[in-house]
Design a protein around this motif. Sequence first.
Motif, mmCIF file in Angstrom:
data_model
loop_
_atom_site.group_PDB
_atom_site.id
_atom_site.type_symbol
_atom_site.label_atom_id
_atom_site.label_comp_id
_atom_site.label_asym_id
_atom_site.label_seq_id
_atom_site.Cartn_x
_atom_site.Cartn_y
_atom_site.Cartn_z
ATOM 1 N N ILE A 1 0.824 -1.208 0.000
ATOM 2 C CA ILE A 1 0.000 0.000 0.000
ATOM 3 C C ILE A 1 0.859 1.258 0.000
ATOM 4 O O ILE A 1 0.503 2.271 -0.589
ATOM 5 N N LEU A 2 2.049 1.155 0.630
ATOM 6 C CA LEU A 2 2.933 2.312 0.634
ATOM 7 C C LEU A 2 3.448 2.618 -0.767
ATOM 8 O O LEU A 2 3.643 3.776 -1.135
ATOM 9 N N GLN A 3 3.637 1.568 -1.552
ATOM 10 C CA GLN A 3 4.075 1.762 -2.933
ATOM 11 C C GLN A 3 2.981 2.453 -3.760
ATOM 12 O O GLN A 3 3.263 3.319 -4.596
ATOM 13 N N LYS A 4 1.723 2.033 -3.523
ATOM 14 C CA LYS A 4 0.599 2.660 -4.235
ATOM 15 C C LYS A 4 0.485 4.141 -3.859
ATOM 16 O O LYS A 4 0.221 4.995 -4.718
ATOM 17 N N ALA B 1 -10.193 2.199 1.585
ATOM 18 C CA ALA B 1 -10.835 0.885 1.751
ATOM 19 C C ALA B 1 -9.796 -0.184 2.080
ATOM 20 O O ALA B 1 -10.058 -1.120 2.849
ATOM 21 N N GLU B 2 -8.614 -0.076 1.479
ATOM 22 C CA GLU B 2 -7.548 -1.041 1.743
ATOM 23 C C GLU B 2 -6.936 -0.854 3.138
ATOM 24 O O GLU B 2 -6.279 -1.755 3.670
ATOM 25 N N PHE B 3 -7.137 0.319 3.713
ATOM 26 C CA PHE B 3 -6.500 0.652 4.987
ATOM 27 C C PHE B 3 -6.889 -0.321 6.102
ATOM 28 O O PHE B 3 -6.088 -0.612 6.997
ATOM 29 N N ARG B 4 -8.110 -0.867 5.991
ATOM 30 C CA ARG B 4 -8.568 -1.781 7.064
ATOM 31 C C ARG B 4 -7.747 -3.070 7.117
ATOM 32 O O ARG B 4 -7.748 -3.770 8.136
ATOM 33 N N ASN B 5 -7.076 -3.391 6.004
ATOM 34 C CA ASN B 5 -6.288 -4.628 5.957
ATOM 35 C C ASN B 5 -4.813 -4.407 6.336
ATOM 36 O O ASN B 5 -4.029 -5.365 6.313
#
Length: 346
Positions: free
Chosen positions: A2-5, A43-47
């Motif tokens: 996610i950090l790359q995104k 939305a991805e943050f929850r994972n």
Amino acid sequence: MILQKIEALRQEIENLSADTAAGTDELYVKYLSKKGSISLLMAEFRNVPAEQKREVGVKINELKQLAIERINTLKEQNAVADTGIVAEDLTRTPYPVALGSRHPLTIVRNEIIDIFQRMGFTLADGPEVEDDLHVFTKMNFAADHPARDMQDTFFVEKTTLDDVTKNILLRSHTSSVQARVMETSQPPIRVICPGRVYRNEAITARAHCFFHQIEGLYIDKNVSFTDLKQVMLTFAQEMFGADTKIRLRPSYFPFTEPSAEMDISCHICGGKGCGFCKHTGWVEILGCGMVDPNVLELCGIDSKVYSGYAFGLGVERITNLKYQVSDLRMFSENYTPFLKEFENAY
């Protein structure tokens, strides 16, 4: 992952561009709408693992703030490009402010002052709310003179006391300034006194309850009526043209003796006679005369040593002659189309 995104989106947002307002709206939908790229990251943050949530959360918020600022900047730029004007300034007036011009009375007043200053006269000023002493008594008005009556003068406070300084009024002429100058100065005195004056008259096309005067005073040793005549001739020719002629007719004023009213040759018909001068070839413009010895004595000047002359003219009268304004009320109604006629008059 996610950090790359986040880093990839940050670089993408920093390089955003749009040439139209519609293009800016599309960028908003792509990045900031509910289905935009930043919302998908949320939305991805929850994972995200618990130990990374703080770091990832801060970076997502920074990314969102960057997107908002970048898109708003593009929106303002496109607003300027589309309308040709800068972003709205709420401190400005809602309509263009046109440049003003000098009032016709101011134009003529300044011209008159300039003529007399070139002849050695200096400016003097005084209060518009005056006392009876300076307006009437020191100007040699008799105690029962009609000008003292309420029908002619605006009294602010009038008593039956013998002390005329207690009678307060709106000055009916600027001669009160002359009285104050003579009280506080010793000859030689050479002044002009411009200012607004008030008289209790019906307002018509030919008269008003307030108007503007310029009065002049010269006191010294051996001043004669010839000196007055030459100054008046010089003024008339400077104001109305080198071919202007003058004539002096005997008259009466309480503060001058002898007194005269001055006419000039009609500058419209050249003295031949027309409707403006009532077919006489002459137009009256001012009153003048030698200062009455009583006035000099009342103001503390020795009339056996000094003599002088005085004159007074109405600025509205001269303006009418110069610009042929038929209705005096136009000077005080602030009617913009009328005032615009004088934009190039000075």
